[in-house]
Scaffold this motif. Structure first.
Motif, PDB file in Angstrom:
ATOM      1  N   LEU A 145      -9.930 -12.614  -0.827  1.00 15.56           N
ATOM      2  CA  LEU A 145      -8.512 -12.425  -0.537  1.00 15.56           C
ATOM      3  C   LEU A 145      -7.615 -13.089  -1.583  1.00 15.56           C
ATOM      4  O   LEU A 145      -6.530 -12.581  -1.882  1.00 15.56           O
ATOM      5  CB  LEU A 145      -8.189 -12.959   0.865  1.00 15.56           C
ATOM      6  N   LEU A 146      -8.072 -14.207  -2.175  1.00 11.73           N
ATOM      7  CA  LEU A 146      -7.308 -14.836  -3.262  1.00 11.73           C
ATOM      8  C   LEU A 146      -7.077 -13.841  -4.392  1.00 11.73           C
ATOM      9  O   LEU A 146      -6.007 -13.803  -4.999  1.00 11.73           O
ATOM     10  CB  LEU A 146      -8.059 -16.047  -3.823  1.00 11.73           C
ATOM     11  N   SER A 147      -8.094 -13.045  -4.680  1.00 13.49           N
ATOM     12  CA  SER A 147      -8.012 -12.105  -5.808  1.00 13.49           C
ATOM     13  C   SER A 147      -7.029 -10.967  -5.541  1.00 13.49           C
ATOM     14  O   SER A 147      -6.613 -10.269  -6.467  1.00 13.49           O
ATOM     15  CB  SER A 147      -9.399 -11.528  -6.118  1.00 13.49           C
ATOM     16  N   GLU A 148      -6.643 -10.789  -4.270  1.00 12.06           N
ATOM     17  CA  GLU A 148      -5.728  -9.701  -3.916  1.00 12.06           C
ATOM     18  C   GLU A 148      -4.269 -10.143  -3.833  1.00 12.06           C
ATOM     19  O   GLU A 148      -3.368  -9.314  -3.701  1.00 12.06           O
ATOM     20  CB  GLU A 148      -6.134  -9.098  -2.562  1.00 12.06           C
ATOM     21  N   LEU A 149      -4.018 -11.445  -3.899  1.00  8.46           N
ATOM     22  CA  LEU A 149      -2.661 -11.950  -3.684  1.00  8.46           C
ATOM     23  C   LEU A 149      -1.713 -11.543  -4.802  1.00  8.46           C
ATOM     24  O   LEU A 149      -2.059 -11.577  -5.972  1.00  8.46           O
ATOM     25  CB  LEU A 149      -2.690 -13.478  -3.552  1.00  8.46           C
ATOM     26  N   GLU A 150      -0.487 -11.191  -4.414  1.00 12.30           N
ATOM     27  CA  GLU A 150       0.561 -10.807  -5.366  1.00 12.30           C
ATOM     28  C   GLU A 150       1.574 -11.933  -5.483  1.00 12.30           C
ATOM     29  O   GLU A 150       1.851 -12.637  -4.514  1.00 12.30           O
ATOM     30  CB  GLU A 150       1.281  -9.539  -4.877  1.00 12.30           C
TER      31      GLU A 150
ATOM     32  N   ASP B 202       5.505 -12.486  11.956  1.00  8.93           N
ATOM     33  CA  ASP B 202       4.539 -11.428  11.669  1.00  8.93           C
ATOM     34  C   ASP B 202       5.189 -10.431  10.704  1.00  8.93           C
ATOM     35  O   ASP B 202       5.423 -10.777   9.553  1.00  8.93           O
ATOM     36  CB  ASP B 202       4.011 -10.776  12.945  1.00  8.93           C
ATOM     37  N   ASN B 203       5.565  -9.226  11.153  1.00 10.11           N
ATOM     38  CA  ASN B 203       6.120  -8.245  10.223  1.00 10.11           C
ATOM     39  C   ASN B 203       7.652  -8.209  10.226  1.00 10.11           C
ATOM     40  O   ASN B 203       8.249  -7.460   9.455  1.00 10.11           O
ATOM     41  CB  ASN B 203       5.584  -6.841  10.561  1.00 10.11           C
ATOM     42  N   LYS B 204       8.274  -8.989  11.097  1.00 12.36           N
ATOM     43  CA  LYS B 204       9.736  -8.989  11.185  1.00 12.36           C
ATOM     44  C   LYS B 204      10.314 -10.026  10.221  1.00 12.36           C
ATOM     45  O   LYS B 204       9.910 -11.186  10.245  1.00 12.36           O
ATOM     46  CB  LYS B 204      10.186  -9.298  12.608  1.00 12.36           C
ATOM     47  N   GLU B 205      11.278  -9.598   9.410  1.00 11.30           N
ATOM     48  CA  GLU B 205      11.844 -10.488   8.392  1.00 11.30           C
ATOM     49  C   GLU B 205      13.260 -10.931   8.749  1.00 11.30           C
ATOM     50  O   GLU B 205      14.064 -10.141   9.228  1.00 11.30           O
ATOM     51  CB  GLU B 205      11.860  -9.771   7.036  1.00 11.30           C
ATOM     52  N   PHE B 206      13.534 -12.212   8.524  1.00  8.28           N
ATOM     53  CA  PHE B 206      14.853 -12.782   8.772  1.00  8.28           C
ATOM     54  C   PHE B 206      15.283 -13.575   7.541  1.00  8.28           C
ATOM     55  O   PHE B 206      14.451 -14.103   6.807  1.00  8.28           O
ATOM     56  CB  PHE B 206      14.823 -13.704  10.001  1.00  8.28           C
ATOM     57  N   LYS B 207      16.587 -13.688   7.350  1.00 14.12           N
ATOM     58  CA  LYS B 207      17.117 -14.383   6.182  1.00 14.12           C
ATOM     59  C   LYS B 207      16.972 -15.892   6.346  1.00 14.12           C
ATOM     60  O   LYS B 207      17.242 -16.447   7.404  1.00 14.12           O
ATOM     61  CB  LYS B 207      18.595 -14.015   5.995  1.00 14.12           C
ATOM     62  N   ALA B 208      16.559 -16.566   5.269  1.00 15.38           N
ATOM     63  CA  ALA B 208      16.455 -18.028   5.275  1.00 15.38           C
ATOM     64  C   ALA B 208      17.711 -18.612   4.638  1.00 15.38           C
ATOM     65  O   ALA B 208      18.238 -18.070   3.672  1.00 15.38           O
ATOM     66  CB  ALA B 208      15.225 -18.473   4.501  1.00 15.38           C
ATOM     67  N   THR B 209      18.215 -19.732   5.197  1.00 16.17           N
ATOM     68  CA  THR B 209      19.395 -20.386   4.638  1.00 16.17           C
ATOM     69  C   THR B 209      19.071 -21.748   4.038  1.00 16.17           C
ATOM     70  O   THR B 209      19.803 -22.248   3.196  1.00 16.17           O
ATOM     71  CB  THR B 209      20.482 -20.561   5.712  1.00 16.17           C
TER      72      THR B 209
ATOM     73  N   LEU C  96       2.005 -17.332  -0.036  1.00 11.20           N
ATOM     74  CA  LEU C  96       0.702 -16.707  -0.295  1.00 11.20           C
ATOM     75  C   LEU C  96      -0.305 -17.004   0.808  1.00 11.20           C
ATOM     76  O   LEU C  96      -1.207 -16.200   1.052  1.00 11.20           O
ATOM     77  CB  LEU C  96       0.171 -17.130  -1.665  1.00 11.20           C
ATOM     78  N   LEU C  97      -0.153 -18.123   1.491  1.00  9.92           N
ATOM     79  CA  LEU C  97      -0.988 -18.363   2.682  1.00  9.92           C
ATOM     80  C   LEU C  97      -0.663 -17.336   3.758  1.00  9.92           C
ATOM     81  O   LEU C  97      -1.566 -16.792   4.409  1.00  9.92           O
ATOM     82  CB  LEU C  97      -0.786 -19.782   3.212  1.00  9.92           C
ATOM     83  N   TYR C  98       0.628 -17.066   3.929  1.00 13.59           N
ATOM     84  CA  TYR C  98       1.036 -16.005   4.871  1.00 13.59           C
ATOM     85  C   TYR C  98       0.375 -14.686   4.471  1.00 13.59           C
ATOM     86  O   TYR C  98      -0.222 -13.989   5.301  1.00 13.59           O
ATOM     87  CB  TYR C  98       2.567 -15.864   4.877  1.00 13.59           C
ATOM     88  N   GLN C  99       0.478 -14.356   3.174  1.00  7.93           N
ATOM     89  CA  GLN C  99      -0.070 -13.096   2.667  1.00  7.93           C
ATOM     90  C   GLN C  99      -1.586 -13.031   2.872  1.00  7.93           C
ATOM     91  O   GLN C  99      -2.126 -12.007   3.316  1.00  7.93           O
ATOM     92  CB  GLN C  99       0.274 -12.992   1.175  1.00  7.93           C
ATOM     93  N   LEU C 100      -2.266 -14.140   2.573  1.00  5.64           N
ATOM     94  CA  LEU C 100      -3.726 -14.172   2.677  1.00  5.64           C
ATOM     95  C   LEU C 100      -4.189 -13.985   4.120  1.00  5.64           C
ATOM     96  O   LEU C 100      -5.102 -13.182   4.397  1.00  5.64           O
ATOM     97  CB  LEU C 100      -4.252 -15.494   2.117  1.00  5.64           C
ATOM     98  N   PHE C 101      -3.569 -14.682   5.054  1.00  2.00           N
ATOM     99  CA  PHE C 101      -3.988 -14.568   6.454  1.00  2.00           C
ATOM    100  C   PHE C 101      -3.589 -13.221   7.065  1.00  2.00           C
ATOM    101  O   PHE C 101      -4.277 -12.723   7.954  1.00  2.00           O
ATOM    102  CB  PHE C 101      -3.456 -15.754   7.271  1.00  2.00           C
ATOM    103  N   LYS C 102      -2.495 -12.631   6.571  1.00  3.14           N
ATOM    104  CA  LYS C 102      -2.148 -11.268   7.004  1.00  3.14           C
ATOM    105  C   LYS C 102      -3.217 -10.291   6.541  1.00  3.14           C
ATOM    106  O   LYS C 102      -3.654  -9.412   7.300  1.00  3.14           O
ATOM    107  CB  LYS C 102      -0.789 -10.851   6.426  1.00  3.14           C
ATOM    108  N   LYS C 103      -3.664 -10.449   5.276  1.00  2.29           N
ATOM    109  CA  LYS C 103      -4.710  -9.570   4.748  1.00  2.29           C
ATOM    110  C   LYS C 103      -6.023  -9.741   5.508  1.00  2.29           C
ATOM    111  O   LYS C 103      -6.836  -8.819   5.591  1.00  2.29           O
ATOM    112  CB  LYS C 103      -4.939  -9.847   3.254  1.00  2.29           C
ATOM    113  N   ALA C 104      -6.218 -10.939   6.051  1.00  2.00           N
ATOM    114  CA  ALA C 104      -7.434 -11.209   6.828  1.00  2.00           C
ATOM    115  C   ALA C 104      -7.349 -10.637   8.239  1.00  2.00           C
ATOM    116  O   ALA C 104      -8.318 -10.725   9.010  1.00  2.00           O
ATOM    117  CB  ALA C 104      -7.695 -12.712   6.888  1.00  2.00           C
ATOM    118  N   GLY C 105      -6.194 -10.075   8.596  1.00  2.00           N
ATOM    119  CA  GLY C 105      -6.061  -9.402   9.884  1.00  2.00           C
ATOM    120  C   GLY C 105      -5.386 -10.202  10.982  1.00  2.00           C
ATOM    121  O   GLY C 105      -5.365  -9.766  12.140  1.00  2.00           O
TER     122      GLY C 105
END
Length: 487
Positions: free
Chosen positions: A319-324, A145-152, A122-131
């Motif tokens: 931004l807290l109020s927008e987090l999913e 950033d926007n590229k996703e990789f699998k975690a093991t 959610l910190l990732y999400q919040l700071f992304k929403k902040a631009g």
């Protein structure tokens, strides 16, 4: 190509055979991945010892070997470097090889038993929403950033960490939020990283298959804060009795958060519903979409980090109020006949109790609460009876089933769980080995307005049996079953 002596900076070397003034191509601790001019680091693991593969690595082209003891056979033209701890050496080698990427962005580590994934994600999400451009290293996934990789792993190995941190730097990321596990700390995977901040969420029964005692588990977590620089901040949950323990030897700036105690970041729960929480954070009211007391703590930690990293207070609250919510963390669906099915990663006694108490606070008590729960194989056996005790005590019906049996016999895992069920709860507890059948049984039992909790696996989309992973997604399965049963 890098020069070996340059990537040995800060490595604690005990002896050298050969020249360190040689060009090297790459580093690895897996002999199968070694090729010409690579450095092979011999790691002593729980399953195998890398020192047994030194000759293989040399035959595949390794020109440098980092080890804790020299092999009997020394090959001319190969440099051998003896160190006290190859895990620690690997951390510095990786950091140097990738040119200290953690110093080029603002890295915050989150540790504790529960809440690491939610807070980091959610910190990732919040700071992304902040631009901002942001990175994430978590149990669920790695994001550049926007590229996703699998975690093991919750905390990857040092090479993987530094590789992705370097990718984040190249992508222009300003921040990275990272889960820090006790295994990762103990195995020196986070050594040599520069953290701007550290967060402690809580501490409860977990990983005692790896750590010899709860005290050792606690002290490993504490070691993360001991190593923070004085330029960093340390933010801990002081409602947890171990919160202040994390502060004992830290040089970092000490900050606190709490619901019950005096703290720098304080919250009060004004309303708690299935749709979210109304919180008062430092005298400011904010509605968030997450549920339960444990998420109130998570929101506080996120708010505190945002402020410490320089975000405006009102912007952070907005931004807290927008987090999913994060995948597999109190995810729920409501079926056609108003049955609520909740999927949660709760795999420790404390996490399971928190989720069940949260459900109890928002239910009317006119409905059944049916819990489906299992325990993983090849993991801490001592928590199995406690998990069953919690599930059977706090639910109207409890179904004990398989989680990821791994190499253990599922029936024996469930037998360990059954030992924790109190006599007064025998009648409302049933054991079903097949997890899908257990979920189906819960769906059949459920009537209109009832609640089904499926705990333990959360975001995982597989079940591991005898070393083989099979497709298995709790949320997908319960959704399909309720539809098939026309519920």
């Amino acid at each position: 190509m890098k020069i070996l002596k340059d990537i040995l900076y800060k490595v604690s070397i005990e002896a050298v055979k050969g020249s360190t003034d040689i060009a090297i191509n790459s580093i690895d601790f897996d002999s199968r991945k070694i090729s010409l001019n690579d450095v092979f680091v011999a790691i002593r693991g729980s399953v195998s010892d890398g020192h047994n593969f030194i000759e293989k690595a040399v035959n595949q082209g390794a020109t440098a070997i980092v080890c804790e003891e020299f092999p009997e056979k020394i090959i001319n033209g190969v440099t051998y470097i003896q160190v006290k701890n190859t895990n620690e050496a690997l951390a510095f080698l990786a950091n140097n090889f990738y040119d200290n990427p953690s110093t080029k962005l603002r890295l915050v580590g989150i540790t504790g038993t529960n809440g690491k994934t939610t807070v980091a994600s959610l910190l990732y999400q919040l700071f992304k929403k902040a631009g901002y451009k942001v990175g994430l290293l978590s149990t669920v996934k790695i994001l550049v950033d926007n590229k996703e990789f699998k975690a093991t792993h919750t905390t990857p190995d040092s090479l993987t960490i530094n590789f992705y941190l370097n990718e984040m730097v190249n992508e222009g990321c300003e921040f990275c939020f990272m889960e820090v596990s006790s295994h990762g700390i103990d195995q020196k995977r986070t050594e040599a990283l520069h953290f701007e901040g550290g967060v402690f969420t809580n501490l409860s029964h977990d990983h005692l298959d790896y750590h010899n005692s709860f005290a050792e588990y606690r002290d490993v977590k504490k070691a993360f804060f001991d190593d923070l620089p004085k330029t960093a901040f340390a933010l801990t949950n002081v409602d947890d009795k171990n919160g202040n323990v994390m502060f004992q030897n830290t040089k970092a700036r000490k900050l606190t958060y709490a619901l019950k105690s005096y703290a720098d970041y304080k919250a009060q729960i004004l309303e708690s519903q299935l749709t979210g929480l109304l919180l008062k954070i430092n005298d400011n009211e904010v509605w968030v979409k997450l549920i339960g007391n444990f998420n109130a703590y998570n929101m506080l930690a996120i708010f505190g980090v945002a402020i410490e990293l320089g975000m405006d207070k009102l912007e952070a609250l907005r931004l807290l109020s927008e987090l999913e919510s994060v995948a597999g963390r109190f995810q729920f669906i409501i079926s056609k006949s108003k049955i609520t099915a909740i999927v949660d990663y709760a795999h420790t006694p404390d996490a399971l109790e928190n989720v069940l108490q949260t459900i109890s606070e928002i239910r009317t008590k006119n409905e059944q609460l049916i819990t489906v729960v299992g325990c993983g194989g090849d993991r801490d056996k001592t928590k199995r009876p406690i998990m069953a005790e919690v599930a059977s005590r706090l639910s109207d019906k409890a179904i004990l089933t398989s989680d990821n049996p791994r190499t253990e016999i599922p029936e024996l895992i469930i037998e360990d769980m059954e030992k924790g069920v109190e006599p007064q709860n025998f009648k409302k507890t049933v054991s079903i080995v097949d997890r899908k059948q257990a979920i189906k049984t819960a769906c059949v039992m459920a009537n209109e307005n009832d609640i089904i909790l499926i705990a333990g696996k959360g975001h995982e989309n597989y079940q591991e049996i005898n070393g083989v992973r099979h497709d298995f997604d709790d949320l997908k399965i319960v959704t399909e079953l309720l539809t098939q049963l026309n519920k």
